[in-house]
Design a protein around this motif. Structure first.
Motif, mmCIF file in Angstrom:
data_model
loop_
_atom_site.group_PDB
_atom_site.id
_atom_site.type_symbol
_atom_site.label_atom_id
_atom_site.label_comp_id
_atom_site.label_asym_id
_atom_site.label_seq_id
_atom_site.Cartn_x
_atom_site.Cartn_y
_atom_site.Cartn_z
ATOM 1 N N GLY A 154 29.518 30.875 52.054
ATOM 2 C CA GLY A 154 30.160 32.181 51.978
ATOM 3 C C GLY A 154 30.383 32.599 50.538
ATOM 4 O O GLY A 154 30.489 31.765 49.637
ATOM 5 N N ALA A 155 30.423 33.917 50.328
ATOM 6 C CA ALA A 155 30.700 34.448 48.986
ATOM 7 C C ALA A 155 31.276 35.853 49.144
ATOM 8 O O ALA A 155 31.235 36.424 50.240
ATOM 9 C CB ALA A 155 29.427 34.499 48.147
ATOM 10 N N ARG A 156 31.786 36.399 48.029
ATOM 11 C CA ARG A 156 32.352 37.754 48.107
ATOM 12 C C ARG A 156 31.269 38.757 48.479
ATOM 13 O O ARG A 156 31.481 39.656 49.259
ATOM 14 C CB ARG A 156 32.989 38.141 46.767
ATOM 15 N N ASN A 157 30.075 38.596 47.871
ATOM 16 C CA ASN A 157 28.964 39.501 48.186
ATOM 17 C C ASN A 157 27.633 38.771 47.990
ATOM 18 O O ASN A 157 27.601 37.632 47.509
ATOM 19 C CB ASN A 157 29.021 40.772 47.337
ATOM 20 N N LYS A 158 26.558 39.464 48.366
ATOM 21 C CA LYS A 158 25.202 38.907 48.350
ATOM 22 C C LYS A 158 24.819 38.320 46.973
ATOM 23 O O LYS A 158 24.184 37.272 46.876
ATOM 24 C CB LYS A 158 24.255 40.065 48.706
ATOM 25 N N GLU A 159 25.209 39.047 45.898
ATOM 26 C CA GLU A 159 24.817 38.637 44.540
ATOM 27 C C GLU A 159 25.397 37.271 44.158
ATOM 28 O O GLU A 159 24.866 36.582 43.292
ATOM 29 C CB GLU A 159 25.285 39.668 43.497
ATOM 30 N N PHE A 180 24.017 31.653 46.397
ATOM 31 C CA PHE A 180 22.897 30.946 45.760
ATOM 32 C C PHE A 180 22.582 29.696 46.587
ATOM 33 O O PHE A 180 23.397 29.273 47.416
ATOM 34 C CB PHE A 180 23.219 30.570 44.303
ATOM 35 N N TRP A 181 21.431 29.128 46.367
ATOM 36 C CA TRP A 181 21.010 27.855 46.987
ATOM 37 C C TRP A 181 21.118 27.880 48.507
ATOM 38 O O TRP A 181 21.310 26.823 49.130
ATOM 39 C CB TRP A 181 21.869 26.709 46.437
ATOM 40 N N THR A 182 21.020 29.051 49.138
ATOM 41 C CA THR A 182 21.163 29.077 50.598
ATOM 42 C C THR A 182 19.977 28.367 51.275
ATOM 43 O O THR A 182 20.176 27.672 52.273
ATOM 44 C CB THR A 182 21.310 30.521 51.127
ATOM 45 N N ASP A 183 18.759 28.499 50.715
ATOM 46 C CA ASP A 183 17.606 27.811 51.329
ATOM 47 C C ASP A 183 17.756 26.300 51.206
ATOM 48 O O ASP A 183 17.494 25.552 52.146
ATOM 49 C CB ASP A 183 16.291 28.256 50.652
ATOM 50 N N GLU A 184 18.193 25.850 50.030
ATOM 51 C CA GLU A 184 18.365 24.408 49.792
ATOM 52 C C GLU A 184 19.449 23.838 50.709
ATOM 53 O O GLU A 184 19.291 22.764 51.293
ATOM 54 C CB GLU A 184 18.762 24.150 48.325
ATOM 55 N N PHE A 185 20.555 24.574 50.823
ATOM 56 C CA PHE A 185 21.687 24.154 51.664
ATOM 57 C C PHE A 185 21.226 24.103 53.128
ATOM 58 O O PHE A 185 21.417 23.097 53.838
ATOM 59 C CB PHE A 185 22.820 25.168 51.449
ATOM 60 N N LYS A 186 20.559 25.197 53.569
ATOM 61 C CA LYS A 186 20.095 25.304 54.960
ATOM 62 C C LYS A 186 19.171 24.138 55.332
ATOM 63 O O LYS A 186 19.222 23.618 56.448
ATOM 64 C CB LYS A 186 19.342 26.639 55.125
ATOM 65 N N ALA A 187 18.327 23.734 54.367
ATOM 66 C CA ALA A 187 17.354 22.662 54.632
ATOM 67 C C ALA A 187 18.031 21.330 54.979
ATOM 68 O O ALA A 187 17.407 20.453 55.566
ATOM 69 C CB ALA A 187 16.436 22.496 53.421
ATOM 70 N N GLN A 188 19.301 21.173 54.625
ATOM 71 C CA GLN A 188 20.019 19.918 54.922
ATOM 72 C C GLN A 188 20.777 20.012 56.250
ATOM 73 O O GLN A 188 21.454 19.062 56.634
ATOM 74 C CB GLN A 188 21.040 19.599 53.809
ATOM 75 N N CYS A 189 20.710 21.179 56.917
ATOM 76 C CA CYS A 189 21.591 21.421 58.075
ATOM 77 C C CYS A 189 20.799 21.572 59.381
ATOM 78 O O CYS A 189 19.667 22.037 59.377
ATOM 79 C CB CYS A 189 22.385 22.711 57.860
ATOM 80 N N ASP A 216 32.223 38.548 52.220
ATOM 81 C CA ASP A 216 33.443 39.339 52.466
ATOM 82 C C ASP A 216 33.094 40.780 52.820
ATOM 83 O O ASP A 216 33.761 41.408 53.640
ATOM 84 C CB ASP A 216 34.345 39.358 51.213
ATOM 85 N N ASP A 217 32.027 41.317 52.165
ATOM 86 C CA ASP A 217 31.695 42.735 52.365
ATOM 87 C C ASP A 217 30.541 42.960 53.347
ATOM 88 O O ASP A 217 30.102 44.095 53.537
ATOM 89 C CB ASP A 217 31.366 43.389 51.005
ATOM 90 N N GLY A 218 30.028 41.886 53.924
ATOM 91 C CA GLY A 218 28.946 42.015 54.914
ATOM 92 C C GLY A 218 27.583 42.302 54.296
ATOM 93 O O GLY A 218 26.627 42.605 55.007
ATOM 94 N N SER A 219 27.435 42.173 52.948
ATOM 95 C CA SER A 219 26.144 42.484 52.309
ATOM 96 C C SER A 219 25.077 41.422 52.603
ATOM 97 O O SER A 219 23.894 41.645 52.377
ATOM 98 C CB SER A 219 26.320 42.692 50.804
ATOM 99 N N ALA A 220 25.479 40.259 53.078
ATOM 100 C CA ALA A 220 24.523 39.238 53.557
ATOM 101 C C ALA A 220 25.197 38.443 54.666
ATOM 102 O O ALA A 220 26.403 38.186 54.607
ATOM 103 C CB ALA A 220 24.127 38.305 52.411
ATOM 104 N N GLY A 221 24.412 38.089 55.676
ATOM 105 C CA GLY A 221 24.935 37.298 56.792
ATOM 106 C C GLY A 221 26.029 38.036 57.553
ATOM 107 O O GLY A 221 26.085 39.264 57.574
ATOM 108 N N GLN A 222 26.930 37.242 58.147
ATOM 109 C CA GLN A 222 28.018 37.859 58.916
ATOM 110 C C GLN A 222 29.125 38.329 57.970
ATOM 111 O O GLN A 222 29.335 37.732 56.919
ATOM 112 C CB GLN A 222 28.573 36.822 59.896
ATOM 113 N N LYS A 223 29.828 39.388 58.369
ATOM 114 C CA LYS A 223 30.936 39.883 57.547
ATOM 115 C C LYS A 223 32.171 39.037 57.872
ATOM 116 O O LYS A 223 32.526 38.896 59.043
ATOM 117 C CB LYS A 223 31.189 41.358 57.865
#
Ligand code: FAD
Ligand code: FES
Ligand code: MG
Length: 281
Positions: free
Chosen positions: A132-137, A140-149, A157-164
């Motif tokens: 999670g982060a305040r906004n899309k910008e 980071f490292w979401t692909d790397e993190f996802k690969a371990q899960c 927080d603002d819904g600019s990426a993923g769920q709000k």
């Protein structure tokens, strides 16, 4: 001297450095940190080991530019050298086969939770990741993190990426959907770790958090990083940085993180002063 081998700009205020530090890379484990000093006049700052490469002898750090030292660090480039780089410090994460685990990285906390997630996956756990982060910008490292899960969620927080919503909202949903979760590790800003711990406490789900207490020596000598855990006083640098989230006095941590606010503000102003404005000359 410790050479910066690589620099990546993840966002305008978020930088990744790969540092040549073979002795640290040889011994470090998930959950540990280093303390660095840029130059002779520099202060010591702790940063988590976000990744390591034992063959190459390198350590990866990811840091947010929040004040004088991290802003100065962010201006350095590949090929530049750091004066001091001490580590690995702190206790490593307790990696066991818990069963179903949820690994939460909020903001710059995605960096420290990454090697822990990888180690928990390698230990045979079913891993659910939440970034999670305040906004899309600021993600980071979401692909790397996802690969371990086995399952992975993104929120902003603002819904600019993923769920709000906040990471704690996603944690609640995951627990409701799965029925059973055996272990949670949450790393990020103190309020995020506090709320995640409050979500799991009534359910009795073992929850660990990694504390970013103010540190000076990092070896248990100065007491700067003290934290109340249950009815005990602990030092985050040697007894942590990970602690049972159900026992941490988060309000004390929030207060202690503010102790040097005025001095930190003056240090930023003096560093950008061209003379005559802030009284530094
Ligand atoms: P300042 O303006 O001096 O401080 C800004 C805020 O940072 C302060 O209000 C305070 O809350 C905190 N801070 C300041 N000095 C220290 C200090 N000596 N020790 C701890 N916190 C301090 N940040 C990252 O971006 N990435 C990481 O991987 C990371 N890992 C950390 C691991 C540990 C174990 C700890 C304790 C902290 C970690 N931090 C991390 C936080 C990082 O150390 C601070 O952001 C940094 O010291 C701020 O320095 P500054 O001079 O730029 O900012
Ligand atoms: Fe000095 Fe922990 S930083 S005791
Ligand atoms: Mg500082």
């Amino acid at each position: 001297m410790y050479k910066i081998l690589k620099k990546e700009v993840l966002s305008p205020t978020l930088k990744l450095f790969e540092i040549e530090a073979p002795k640290v890379a040889k011994k470090c484990q998930a959950g540990q940190f280093i303390i660095l000093r840029i130059d002779e006049k520099g202060e010591r700052i702790p940063l988590t080991i976000a990744d390591f490469n034992r063959e190459k002898g390198s350590i990866t750090l990811i840091f947010a530019e929040v004040g004088k030292t991290t802003q100065q660090l962010g201006k350095m480039e590949a090929g530049d050298n750091l004066l001091d780089f001490v580590g690995p410090l702190g206790r490593s994460s307790d990696i066991e086969k818990y069963g179903r685990v949820v690994c939460i990285g909020a903001g710059v906390g995605i960096a420290p939770v990454f090697p822990i997630t990888r180690a928990l996956k390698q230990a045979g756990n079913e891993v659910i990741g939440i970034a999670g982060a305040r906004n899309k910008e600021l993600l980071f490292w979401t692909d790397e993190f996802k690969a371990q899960c086995d399952e992975f969620h993104i929120c902003t927080d603002d819904g600019s990426a993923g769920q709000k919503g906040f990471v704690s909202d996603i944690l609640k949903k995951v627990i409701e959907e799965k029925g059973q979760v055996d272990y949670v590790i949450a790393i990020g800003p103190i309020p995020a770790m506090k709320v995640c711990s409050e979500v799991t406490k009534p359910l009795g789900i073992k929850t660990f958090v990694s504390l970013n207490s103010i540190m000076v020596d990092g070896t248990g000598m100065c007491g700067a990083c003290r934290v109340t855990v249950g009815d005990e006083t602990k030092f985050a640098c040697v007894d942590g940085p990970e602690f049972d989230g159900h026992l941490v006095d988060f309000n004390e941590q929030i207060r202690r993180a503010q102790i040097f606010k005025d001095e930190e503000q003056r240090a930023v102003e003096a560093a950008s002063c061209k003379g005559g404005c802030c009284g530094c000359q």
